[in-house]
Design an enzyme around this catalytic site. Structure first.
Site, PDB file in Angstrom:
ATOM      1  N   HIS A  26       0.821  -1.196   0.000  1.00  0.00           N
ATOM      2  CA  HIS A  26       0.000   0.000   0.000  1.00  0.00           C
ATOM      3  C   HIS A  26       0.861   1.254   0.000  1.00  0.00           C
ATOM      4  O   HIS A  26       0.505   2.266  -0.587  1.00  0.00           O
ATOM      5  CB  HIS A  26      -0.898  -0.008   1.237  1.00  0.00           C
ATOM      6  CG  HIS A  26      -2.043  -0.956   1.090  1.00  0.00           C
ATOM      7  ND1 HIS A  26      -2.531  -1.697   2.126  1.00  0.00           N
ATOM      8  CD2 HIS A  26      -2.788  -1.274   0.018  1.00  0.00           C
ATOM      9  CE1 HIS A  26      -3.530  -2.438   1.694  1.00  0.00           C
ATOM     10  NE2 HIS A  26      -3.707  -2.200   0.425  1.00  0.00           N
ATOM     11  N   ASN A  33       3.608  -5.677 -25.924  1.00  0.00           N
ATOM     12  CA  ASN A  33       4.364  -6.339 -24.851  1.00  0.00           C
ATOM     13  C   ASN A  33       4.136  -7.843 -24.916  1.00  0.00           C
ATOM     14  O   ASN A  33       5.078  -8.629 -24.869  1.00  0.00           O
ATOM     15  CB  ASN A  33       3.917  -5.841 -23.467  1.00  0.00           C
ATOM     16  CG  ASN A  33       3.976  -4.342 -23.353  1.00  0.00           C
ATOM     17  OD1 ASN A  33       4.672  -3.695 -24.129  1.00  0.00           O
ATOM     18  ND2 ASN A  33       3.243  -3.769 -22.419  1.00  0.00           N
ATOM     19  N   ASP A  34       2.884  -8.230 -25.030  1.00  0.00           N
ATOM     20  CA  ASP A  34       2.582  -9.655 -25.121  1.00  0.00           C
ATOM     21  C   ASP A  34       2.828 -10.177 -26.529  1.00  0.00           C
ATOM     22  O   ASP A  34       3.388 -11.247 -26.713  1.00  0.00           O
ATOM     23  CB  ASP A  34       1.128  -9.923 -24.716  1.00  0.00           C
ATOM     24  CG  ASP A  34       1.004 -10.110 -23.213  1.00  0.00           C
ATOM     25  OD1 ASP A  34       1.829 -10.865 -22.656  1.00  0.00           O
ATOM     26  OD2 ASP A  34       0.114  -9.495 -22.601  1.00  0.00           O
ATOM     27  N   CYS A  56      -0.659   0.021 -28.257  1.00  0.00           N
ATOM     28  CA  CYS A  56      -0.673   0.476 -26.864  1.00  0.00           C
ATOM     29  C   CYS A  56       0.366  -0.220 -25.984  1.00  0.00           C
ATOM     30  O   CYS A  56       0.377  -0.053 -24.772  1.00  0.00           O
ATOM     31  CB  CYS A  56      -2.063   0.312 -26.254  1.00  0.00           C
ATOM     32  SG  CYS A  56      -2.582  -1.395 -26.081  1.00  0.00           S
TER      33      CYS A  56
HETATM   34  C1  PEP Z   1       0.543  -5.453 -23.879  1.00  0.00           C
HETATM   35  O1  PEP Z   1       0.590  -6.672 -23.688  1.00  0.00           O
HETATM   36  O2  PEP Z   1       1.240  -4.860 -24.708  1.00  0.00           O
HETATM   37  C2  PEP Z   1      -0.364  -4.615 -23.075  1.00  0.00           C
HETATM   38  C3  PEP Z   1      -0.554  -3.346 -23.352  1.00  0.00           C
HETATM   39  O3  PEP Z   1      -0.966  -5.214 -22.034  1.00  0.00           O
HETATM   40  P1  PEP Z   1      -0.225  -5.455 -20.642  1.00  0.00           P
HETATM   41  O4  PEP Z   1       1.120  -4.805 -20.694  1.00  0.00           O
HETATM   42  O5  PEP Z   1      -1.137  -4.871 -19.616  1.00  0.00           O
HETATM   43  O6  PEP Z   1      -0.152  -6.955 -20.620  1.00  0.00           O
HETATM   44 MG    MG Z   2      -0.910  -7.669 -22.516  1.00  0.00          MG
END
Ligand code: PEP
Ligand code: MG
Length: 759
Positions: free
Chosen positions: A374, A638-639, A686
Site C-alpha cells: 500500500h 508487450n505480449d 498500446c
Molecule cells: C501489452 O501486452 O502490450 C499490453 C498493453 O498489455 P499489458 O502490458 O497490460 O499486458
Molecule cells: Mg498484454
C-alpha cells in the site's frame, strides 16, 4: 485467552530475579553467568546457555551453566548450524525431546553435551534481528511445556536488552557496519515508484527505548495497555478523517487502507497475545515489543508478498501502540526535519508515511517493500520515487547522510561523490527543463512536418493517472487497465464500487474518450484474494479473457458497472488476449446481453464501440472475419512480441536477444495496418514500444496513426512527431522490410539524426 494466576507466578518470579541480577553489580559476563544459573535452577534443567551473535553471523557461547566451562567463547556455530544455529536461522523456538536425533544436531566435543537429550532453544531478538539464542538442556527425554517455553522467551526478551546494550560485544558487531559505512556507496533495489529524488536521510525508526521490562503489578500494566489501545484507536480515527481526501484511485483510497488498520487494531488475537505476555510478567511495553519482535522475525520467513504487507501493517500498529504506552511519539515525522527528506526504513505503513509532510519528501528507500504494498501506491499518488528491496540500507545509511534515490535506474547513492552529484544534478535539471518544454507543447497538435496527424493517448490504471490525460494534452485514454484497481484491493470490488470508480474516470477525463480494457489478470498479474494460480507457463496459461470467459460472473459484473457508468456517454470496451474470433464473439455476446439488461433499468450509453486487443499472433490469420466484427483493434506489443519470438519477456537471459525494431515485426505490423486500413478499422498500438520516440517514429513510418503510452511519454513522443516527416520515414522504413539484419535500430537512429528527428 486468560491465564490462571498460579500458572504465571513462576515465570514472573524468574523474570524479576533475572532483572535484579541484570541491574546488579559485576561485569556483564559475570551477571550473565549468574543469570544462566538462575534459569537452570528455576527450570530444573541441567544446562542453560546463552549464545551471542557475533560479526559474520556466528553464534558464540558466552555463558553456560552445565556445559564445560572451557567451551565458553570457544564453541561457535554458524547461523543454520546445529540446533542453536537452526533457532537463529528460523527465528523460532525449537522444543525437542531428543535433540540428538534432530537432523540439525551438531556435536561439539568441547562442550561435553553428549549426555543431554532434551533441549529447548529460543531466539534472542532485538528490532526483528537475531542477536543470540538462549538454550536449556536436560539429560532425560523431557518435553518442555508451553508455559516453560513462554517463560524462556520472556527471559530472552529481557536478555536482549543486555546483549544490545553493548556490554557483552561491541554494538558495532550487532549492527554490521562492514567498515565501509562512511564511504560513498551505490546500492541496488527495485523501482516501486518512478522518479529521482535527492535529499537527506531520515531514518524512520520510531523505536521506543524501553527501560522497564519486568512488571511490578500486572493488573496495572493491563490497565495501561487498555488506555494505550484507546489512545491508538482515537489516533487512527483522526488519521482517517485527516487523509480521507487523498484519493489513490483503484477503488481504494487511503481511508480504506486506514480502515483496515482500525480493524487490525481491534483484532482480539493480536491483543490476546500482548495480554498473555503481560500476564507472564512483562511490562505492557515489553509485551508489545515481544509480540512485535516475534512478528518481525516471522515476517522474514513469509514469502507471500500480500501476507508480508499485512504483517507489516501489524508491525506498524505495534510501533504506534508502543508510542502511546510510553508517551514517546518518536516518529521522526513529528520532529525537526530537513526540507528534503529521503526516508529510509525496513518497511513502512501507509499511515506512517502520511505522518510526514509530503511536500518535503523527496524519496523513499526501503529494505523490503513490494509492488503490491500500500505504501508504494500512496507514494505513487504523492509522486514520490520509491526504491524497494534495498538490501542492507538500514545498516549502511546514517541519519543525515546525503542520499539520492534514482528509482528510474533502480539505484540508491549513499553519500554520493561530487561526480555522482554533478551527474544527478544534470539529470534533474534536464528533466525539469524537458518537463517545462513538454508543458509548453501541451496544446500543440501532434502533427508531422508533412501534416500527418497522430493521435496520442495515455495508458492509465489508477484514478490518479487519469488527470494526466488533460495535463499532457493527450487525446484520450487509449488503454485503461481495469485490473489495477482490482489488484490494489484486499477484496473483489462489487458492482457499486466499480460503477463509482468508472464514473470518476469518465468525469476526470472530461469528455475525452476512454478505452476500458476488461479484467486482464493471470500471468504476472495476480489478485491477492484469488487462489494461487501457479502454473508452469503462466504467460501462455489460464489468463486474461480465458479466465473471464470461464468465470463469466466476474466479467458480467464488470460489464454492468461499465454500462451504468457510461450512461449517456460513449462507451469503449476492449477485450484482452483474444486468440480467436470465437472468443471475441463470446465476450461480445455477454456484453450485448448486459446492454439489453441494463437498458431495461434505464442505463443506456450514448454510443458503444467494442474492440479486441491483438496480442496473440494467431488472430491476424483470421483478420477477414475479425475485422468485420470489431469496431477497433489495439496491439499490445508487450505480449505480442513475446509470443512472436517465443521469448518470455520477463526472462533476463533473453533480454536484448530479439529487437522490436526488426524486419519480422515490421512486416507483421505493416500487413496489419494494411488490413485495418482496407476495412476502415481503427488501429492503435498500446504496448510499451509506442511510448519510445524511436519506436514511435518507425510505427508511424509503417502507417500507424494512433499510439497509447505512459503519460510521461506523451511529451517526448509529441516532440518527435513534430520534428519528423511521415513520408520520408515511411519510404525509409519500407526499404528495410527485406533486410536480413537482426535489428534495424542503429540504422533508424542514424536516419533520425540525419533528418533532424528529435529523439
Ligand atoms: C501489452 O501486452 O502490450 C499490453 C498493453 O498489455 P499489458 O502490458 O497490460 O499486458
Ligand atoms: Mg498484454
Amino acid at each position: 485467552m486468560s491465564i490462571s494466576p498460579a500458572a504465571v507466578t513462576g515465570p514472573r518470579r524468574l523474570l524479576k530475579r533475572v532483572r535484579d541480577v541484570m541491574a546488579g553489580p559485576g561485569s556483564a559476563e559475570e551477571r550473565l553467568g549468574k543469570i544462566v544459573t538462575i534459569i537452570a535452577a528455576d527450570m530444573v534443567a541441567e544446562v542453560c546457555s546463552v549464545y551471542v551473535m557475533r560479526a559474520g553471523e556466528v553464534l558464540e557461547l558466552f555463558a553456560t551453566c552445565g556445559l564445560a566451562a572451557e567451551a565458553v567463547h570457544r564453541t561457535r556455530l554458524r547461523t543454520g548450524e546445529g540446533i542453536v544455529g537452526y533457532v537463529a536461522a528460523h527465528a523460532r523456538p525449537l522444543n525437542l525431546r531428543d535433540a540428538q536425533s534432530h537432523p540439525n544436531f551438531a556435536y561439539r566435543p568441547e562442550t561435553g553435551e553428549e549426555i543431554y537429550h532434551s533441549m529447548i532453544g529460543v531466539p534472542i531478538l532485538r528490532g526483528g534481528r537475531i542477536i543470540g539464542v538462549l538454550a536449556v538442556q536436560n539429560r532425560t527425554e523431557r518435553q518442555y511445556t508451553e508455559d516453560e517455553q513462554e517463560a524462556l522467551e520472556n527471559v530472552a526478551m529481557v536478555l536482549a536488552e543486555m546483549v544490545a546494550g553493548g556490554e557483552l560485544v561491541n554494538r558495532d558487531e550487532l549492527i554490521p557496519a562492514d567498515g565501509i559505512a562512511l564511504l560513498p556507496l551505490r546500492l541496488s533495489g527495485a523501482r516501486l515508484a518512478p522518479g529521482i529524488g535527492k535529499g537527506t536521510a531520515v531514518l524512520h525508526e520510531p523505536r521506543i527505548v524501553i527501560d522497564r521490562m519486568v512488571a511490578e503489578d500486572p493488573q496495572e500494566e493491563l490497565t495501561r495497555l487498555r488506555e494505550a489501545m484507546r489512545g491508538l484507536q482515537k489516533h487512527l480515527d483522526r488519521m482517517v478523517e485527516a487523509v480521507g481526501d487523498i484519493d489513490l484511485g483503484g477503488g481504494e483510497d487511503t481511508g480504506d487502507i486506514l480502515d483496515a488498520y482500525r480493524m487490525i487494531a481491534k483484532d482480539t488475537g493480536w491483543l490476546n497475545r500482548i495480554t498473555e505476555a503481560v500476564n507472564t510478567g512483562l511490562t505492557a511495553e515489553a509485551a508489545v515489543q515481544k509480540v512485535h519482535d516475534d512478528t518481525r522475525a516471522r515476517m522474514a520467513q513469509v514469502t507471500d508478498p500480500y501476507l508480508r504487507e499485512r504483517l507489516h501493517d501489524l508491525e506498524d500498529l505495534a510501533n504506534r501502540l508502543l508510542q502511546h504506552l510510553s508517551g514517546q511519539f518518536q516518529s521522526p515525522a513529528f520532529g525537526n526535519l530537513p526540507d528534503d527528506i529521503i526516508l529510509v526504513a525496513r518497511n513502512i505503513g501507509p499511515a506512517e508515511l502520511l505522518d510526514y509532510d509530503h511536500t518535503r519528501l523527496r524519496g523513499l528507500a526501503l529494505e523490503e517493500g513490494s509492488h503490491t504494498s500500500h505504501v508504494a501506491i500512496v507514494a505513487r499518488a504523492l509522486d514520490i520515487p520509491v526504491l524497494g528491496g534495498v538490501k542492507g540500507v538500514l545498516d549502511k545509511v546514517e541519519g543525515g547522510d546525503p542520499l539520492i534515490v534514482d528509482a528510474d535506474n533502480a539505484q540508491l547513492f549513499v553519500r554520493p561523490s561530487e561526480d555522482v552529484r554533478a551527474v544527478i544534478d544534470g539529470a534533474l535539471k534536464a528533466r525539469a527543463e524537458r518537463k517545462a518544454l513538454y508543458a509548453q507543447m501541451r496544446d500543440l497538435p501532434a502533427q508531422t512536418h508533412d501534416d500527418v496527424n497522430i493521435s496520442l493517448n495515455i495508458n492509465a490504471g489508477l484514478l490518479i493517472d487519469v488527470p494526466h490525460v488533460i495535463e499532457s494534452g493527450a487525446d484520450g485514454i487509449g488503454l485503461y487497465r481495469t485490473e489495477i484497481p482490482f489488484m490494489v484491493r484486499s477484496a473483489m470490488p462489487d458492482i457499486e464500487d466499480q460503477t463509482r470508480l468508472y464514473n470518476r474516470i469518465f468525469e476526470q477525463a472530461e469528455g475525452r474518450p476512454v478505452v476500458f480494457r476488461t479484467l486482464d489478470v493471470g500471468g504476472d498479474k495476480l489478485l491477492p484474494y484469488w487462489q494461487d494460480m501457479t502454473e508452469e507457463n503462466p504467460a501462455m496459461g489460464w489468463r486474461s479473457i480465458r479466465i473471464t470467459l470461464d468465470r463469466p460472473a466476474v466479467l458480467v459484473h464488470q460489464l454492468r458497472a461499465l454500462i451504468r457508468a457510461a450512461h449517456d456517454r460513449d462507451l469503449h470496451v476492449m477485450f484482452p488476449m483474444i486468440a480467436e474470433v470465437a472468443e471475441f464473439r463470446a465476450a461480445r455476446e455477454l456484453l450485448d446481453r448486459q446492454l439489453e439488461r441494463e437498458a431495461g433499468r434505464g442505463f443506456v450509453p450514448r454510443s458503444v464501440k467494442v474492440g479486441a486487443m491483438l496480442e496473440v499472433p494467431a488472430l491476424v490469420w483470421q483478420a477477414n472475419s475479425l475485422l468485420g466484427q470489431v469496431d477497433f483493434l489495439s496491439v499490445g506489443t508487450n505480449d505480442l512480441l513475446q509470443f512472436m519470438f517465443a521469448a518470455d519477456r520477463g526472462n533476463p537471459r533473453l533480454e536484448g536477444r530479439y529487437d522490436t525494431l526488426s524486419p519480422g515485426v515490421f512486416s507483421f505490423l505493416k500487413h496489419l495496418v494494411e488490413l485495418c486500413d482496407d476495412r476502415n478499422v481503427r488501429l492503435t498500438i498500446c504496448g510499451e514500444m509506442a511510448g519510445r520516440p524511436l519506436e514511435a517514429m518507425a510505427l508511424i513510418g509503417l502507417g500507424v496513426r494512433r499510439l497509447s503510452m505512459a503519460p510521461a511519454s506523451v511529451g517526448p513522443v509529441k516532440e518527435m512527431v513534430r520534428s519528423m516527416n511521415a513520408k520520408s520515414v515511411e519510404q525509409y522504413v519500407l526499404s528495410l522490410l527485406d533486410s536480413p539484419s537482426k535489428s534495424l535500430r542503429s540504422r533508424l537512429k542514424a536516419f533520425a539524426i540525419d533528418h533532424g528527428v528529435k529523439l
